[in-house]
Design a protein around this motif. Structure first.
Motif, PDB file in Angstrom:
ATOM      1  N   THR A 233       0.852  -1.189   0.000  1.00  0.00           N
ATOM      2  CA  THR A 233       0.000   0.000   0.000  1.00  0.00           C
ATOM      3  C   THR A 233       0.885   1.235   0.000  1.00  0.00           C
ATOM      4  O   THR A 233       1.811   1.356   0.812  1.00  0.00           O
ATOM      5  N   ARG A 234       0.533   2.139  -0.892  1.00  0.00           N
ATOM      6  CA  ARG A 234       1.333   3.346  -1.028  1.00  0.00           C
ATOM      7  C   ARG A 234       0.418   4.560  -1.016  1.00  0.00           C
ATOM      8  O   ARG A 234      -0.688   4.533  -1.562  1.00  0.00           O
ATOM      9  N   THR A 235       0.873   5.635  -0.367  1.00  0.00           N
ATOM     10  CA  THR A 235       0.104   6.875  -0.270  1.00  0.00           C
ATOM     11  C   THR A 235       0.535   7.804  -1.382  1.00  0.00           C
ATOM     12  O   THR A 235       1.733   8.065  -1.566  1.00  0.00           O
ATOM     13  N   VAL A 236      -0.458   8.316  -2.121  1.00  0.00           N
ATOM     14  CA  VAL A 236      -0.180   9.242  -3.218  1.00  0.00           C
ATOM     15  C   VAL A 236      -0.987  10.509  -2.991  1.00  0.00           C
ATOM     16  O   VAL A 236      -2.023  10.502  -2.310  1.00  0.00           O
ATOM     17  N   HIS A 237      -0.520  11.616  -3.542  1.00  0.00           N
ATOM     18  CA  HIS A 237      -1.191  12.910  -3.440  1.00  0.00           C
ATOM     19  C   HIS A 237      -1.677  13.301  -4.832  1.00  0.00           C
ATOM     20  O   HIS A 237      -0.868  13.441  -5.758  1.00  0.00           O
ATOM     21  N   VAL A 238      -2.991  13.471  -4.965  1.00  0.00           N
ATOM     22  CA  VAL A 238      -3.621  13.750  -6.251  1.00  0.00           C
ATOM     23  C   VAL A 238      -4.213  15.159  -6.217  1.00  0.00           C
ATOM     24  O   VAL A 238      -5.009  15.472  -5.325  1.00  0.00           O
ATOM     25  N   PRO A 239      -3.860  16.042  -7.136  1.00  0.00           N
ATOM     26  CA  PRO A 239      -4.474  17.376  -7.164  1.00  0.00           C
ATOM     27  C   PRO A 239      -5.919  17.292  -7.635  1.00  0.00           C
ATOM     28  O   PRO A 239      -6.280  16.488  -8.487  1.00  0.00           O
ATOM     29  N   GLY A 240      -6.750  18.141  -7.029  1.00  0.00           N
ATOM     30  CA  GLY A 240      -8.168  18.182  -7.390  1.00  0.00           C
ATOM     31  C   GLY A 240      -8.781  19.494  -6.965  1.00  0.00           C
ATOM     32  O   GLY A 240      -8.068  20.470  -6.667  1.00  0.00           O
ATOM     33  N   THR A 241     -10.088  19.552  -6.935  1.00  0.00           N
ATOM     34  CA  THR A 241     -10.812  20.757  -6.538  1.00  0.00           C
ATOM     35  C   THR A 241     -11.853  20.402  -5.490  1.00  0.00           C
ATOM     36  O   THR A 241     -12.320  19.253  -5.406  1.00  0.00           O
TER      37      THR A 241
ATOM     38  N   GLN B 241      -4.886   6.195  -0.874  1.00  0.00           N
ATOM     39  CA  GLN B 241      -4.119   4.981  -0.617  1.00  0.00           C
ATOM     40  C   GLN B 241      -4.350   4.022  -1.785  1.00  0.00           C
ATOM     41  O   GLN B 241      -5.493   3.676  -2.102  1.00  0.00           O
ATOM     42  N   ILE B 242      -3.282   3.613  -2.416  1.00  0.00           N
ATOM     43  CA  ILE B 242      -3.393   2.678  -3.538  1.00  0.00           C
ATOM     44  C   ILE B 242      -2.621   1.409  -3.213  1.00  0.00           C
ATOM     45  O   ILE B 242      -1.648   1.425  -2.437  1.00  0.00           O
ATOM     46  N   THR B 243      -3.079   0.327  -3.796  1.00  0.00           N
ATOM     47  CA  THR B 243      -2.435  -0.975  -3.612  1.00  0.00           C
ATOM     48  C   THR B 243      -1.818  -1.393  -4.938  1.00  0.00           C
ATOM     49  O   THR B 243      -2.488  -1.381  -5.978  1.00  0.00           O
ATOM     50  N   GLU B 244      -0.564  -1.755  -4.889  1.00  0.00           N
ATOM     51  CA  GLU B 244       0.157  -2.135  -6.097  1.00  0.00           C
ATOM     52  C   GLU B 244       0.998  -3.368  -5.832  1.00  0.00           C
ATOM     53  O   GLU B 244       1.407  -3.630  -4.686  1.00  0.00           O
ATOM     54  N   PRO B 245       1.268  -4.150  -6.868  1.00  0.00           N
ATOM     55  CA  PRO B 245       2.081  -5.364  -6.660  1.00  0.00           C
ATOM     56  C   PRO B 245       3.538  -5.016  -6.403  1.00  0.00           C
ATOM     57  O   PRO B 245       4.051  -4.010  -6.900  1.00  0.00           O
ATOM     58  N   VAL B 246       4.182  -5.830  -5.621  1.00  0.00           N
ATOM     59  CA  VAL B 246       5.595  -5.622  -5.312  1.00  0.00           C
ATOM     60  C   VAL B 246       6.424  -6.249  -6.426  1.00  0.00           C
ATOM     61  O   VAL B 246       6.267  -7.445  -6.725  1.00  0.00           O
ATOM     62  N   PRO B 247       7.286  -5.464  -7.097  1.00  0.00           N
ATOM     63  CA  PRO B 247       8.099  -6.045  -8.173  1.00  0.00           C
ATOM     64  C   PRO B 247       9.108  -7.039  -7.609  1.00  0.00           C
ATOM     65  O   PRO B 247       9.542  -6.927  -6.449  1.00  0.00           O
ATOM     66  N   PRO B 248       9.488  -8.020  -8.384  1.00  0.00           N
ATOM     67  CA  PRO B 248      10.482  -8.998  -7.893  1.00  0.00           C
ATOM     68  C   PRO B 248      11.849  -8.351  -7.725  1.00  0.00           C
ATOM     69  O   PRO B 248      12.155  -7.327  -8.320  1.00  0.00           O
ATOM     70  N   ARG B 249      12.652  -8.962  -6.914  1.00  0.00           N
ATOM     71  CA  ARG B 249      13.988  -8.431  -6.666  1.00  0.00           C
ATOM     72  C   ARG B 249      14.856  -8.556  -7.922  1.00  0.00           C
ATOM     73  O   ARG B 249      14.836  -9.575  -8.610  1.00  0.00           O
ATOM     74  N   ASP B 250      15.616  -7.498  -8.183  1.00  0.00           N
ATOM     75  CA  ASP B 250      16.556  -7.508  -9.302  1.00  0.00           C
ATOM     76  C   ASP B 250      17.900  -8.007  -8.770  1.00  0.00           C
ATOM     77  O   ASP B 250      18.743  -7.227  -8.307  1.00  0.00           O
ATOM     78  N   TRP B 251      18.067  -9.341  -8.825  1.00  0.00           N
ATOM     79  CA  TRP B 251      19.271  -9.912  -8.253  1.00  0.00           C
ATOM     80  C   TRP B 251      20.524  -9.502  -9.034  1.00  0.00           C
ATOM     81  O   TRP B 251      21.614  -9.448  -8.459  1.00  0.00           O
ATOM     82  N   ASP B 252      20.356  -9.202 -10.327  1.00  0.00           N
ATOM     83  CA  ASP B 252      21.522  -8.746 -11.090  1.00  0.00           C
ATOM     84  C   ASP B 252      22.038  -7.409 -10.564  1.00  0.00           C
ATOM     85  O   ASP B 252      23.250  -7.212 -10.391  1.00  0.00           O
TER      86      ASP B 252
END
Length: 330
Positions: free
Chosen positions: A5-13, A28-39
């Motif tokens: 879960t990540r908090t974002v700020h959206v401009p509006g009126t 509050q938005i929910t997004e998938p966690v990217p896999p680790r970049d082992w390289d």
């Protein structure tokens, strides 16, 4: 799949009592966690270890070579030059990483510096502890530098032959443009220096390229004023008749037929000019008057790209023709 879960700020009126104002909404938005970049993780870890080992090797080689040079602050500074020069070659190799010809030269210089450092460490170890210490002390610096060479070979992006040729052509074009800019600046500085030494004005930028005429004398004021080519406006009582053109009486003054020493005969000027240049000068004067620009020697010189003396002669010839139309028809 893991999410976060990540908090974002959206401009509006936002509107209250019919009045709207801009606001920033928090969501509050929910997004998938990217896999680790082992390289990327492995590259950061390897680079960090190589940097740490290089620092240890630099400290060892600096102290060892400083003892060989007699110690003291000056000895340590001189010993630091060995590894500092090699580190500089690493930076230069990165700058020319896409130029194989230049990279080859930088790599060769880097290996020469490595050989000098290893040989110096071997000499210091031989003097202080024999062959065993000489070999071990030299190996410390050689291992660190070999790791950097291996890391560079692993991370260097290869280029195809056609891509390398295209990149070389583009770099050549950019280098040519940069060289032209540098040469233009040098020419401008030299012209300003020559103008300062001779006491003349800098060359006119409007002069056509390739002209070899150089103005070494200071600008002079035209000896004769411009003539009015527009007829005088008729008065209210003579609307049916048009008065002849009003000519400046100073331009039609009588000249002694015997030329005064040191003073040119103005009425002889039209016979001394080139007819082709005179025709061009007439057209230039006509263009200047059409553009509502007062004709003068400087204007003719700039438009035709000739010297000031020739432009003055042409302008005097045109003024003489306008003052005496019968002379032009003759």
């Amino acid at each position: 799949m893991r999410t976060r879960t990540r908090t974002v700020h959206v401009p509006g009126t936002h509107t209250v009592n019919g009045i709207t104002a801009p606001v920033i909404r928090t969501q509050q938005i929910t997004e998938p966690v990217p896999p680790r970049d082992w390289d990327a993780i492995a590259l950061r870890a390897v680079t960090g270890l190589v940097v740490a080992l290089t620092l240890f090797a630099v400290a060892w080689s600096t102290s060892s070579i400083a003892r060989l040079l007699g110690g003291g602050p000056i000895g340590y500074l001189a010993a630091l030059v060995f590894d500092a020069a090699w580190i500089i070659t690493l930076g230069m190799a990165y700058l020319v990483r896409h130029r194989p010809d230049r990279r080859r030269t930088v790599d060769w210089v880097g290996w020469v510096l490595v050989a000098v450092t290893v040989a110096t460490l071997a000499v210091e170890g031989w003097q202080t502890g024999g062959p065993d210490r000489a070999a071990a002390g030299a190996a410390v610096s050689l291992i660190a530098k070999a790791l950097w060479w291996s890391l560079d070979r692993v991370t260097r992006a290869p280029l195809a032959d056609l891509d390398r040729q295209w990149l070389a052509a583009r770099l050549s074009q950019l280098a040519t443009r940069r060289a032209l800019v540098v040469m233009e600046l040098q020419v401008a500085r030299e012209e300003a220096r020559v103008a300062a030494l001779t006491g003349s004005a800098p060359p006119d930028p409007d002069r056509p390229r390739g002209s070899t005429q150089v103005d070494l004398d200071p600008p002079q004021v035209d000896p004769a004023p411009a003539l009015e080519s527009t007829p005088a406006r008729p008065g209210p009582a003579t609307t049916a008749q048009v008065s002849p053109p009003q000519v400046d009486p100073r331009s039609t003054r009588q000249v002694d037929p015997t030329p005064t020493p040191g003073r040119p005969d103005l009425h002889a000027v039209p016979d001394q000019v080139d007819p082709d240049n005179l025709d061009r000068a007439r057209q230039v004067v006509a263009d200047l008057r059409r553009d509502q620009v007062a004709p003068s020697t400087e204007q003719i010189r700039k438009r035709m790209g000739i010297g000031r003396d020739r432009a003055r002669a042409l302008w005097l010839a045109i003024q003489t023709e306008e003052a005496d139309p019968a002379r032009r028809t003759a």
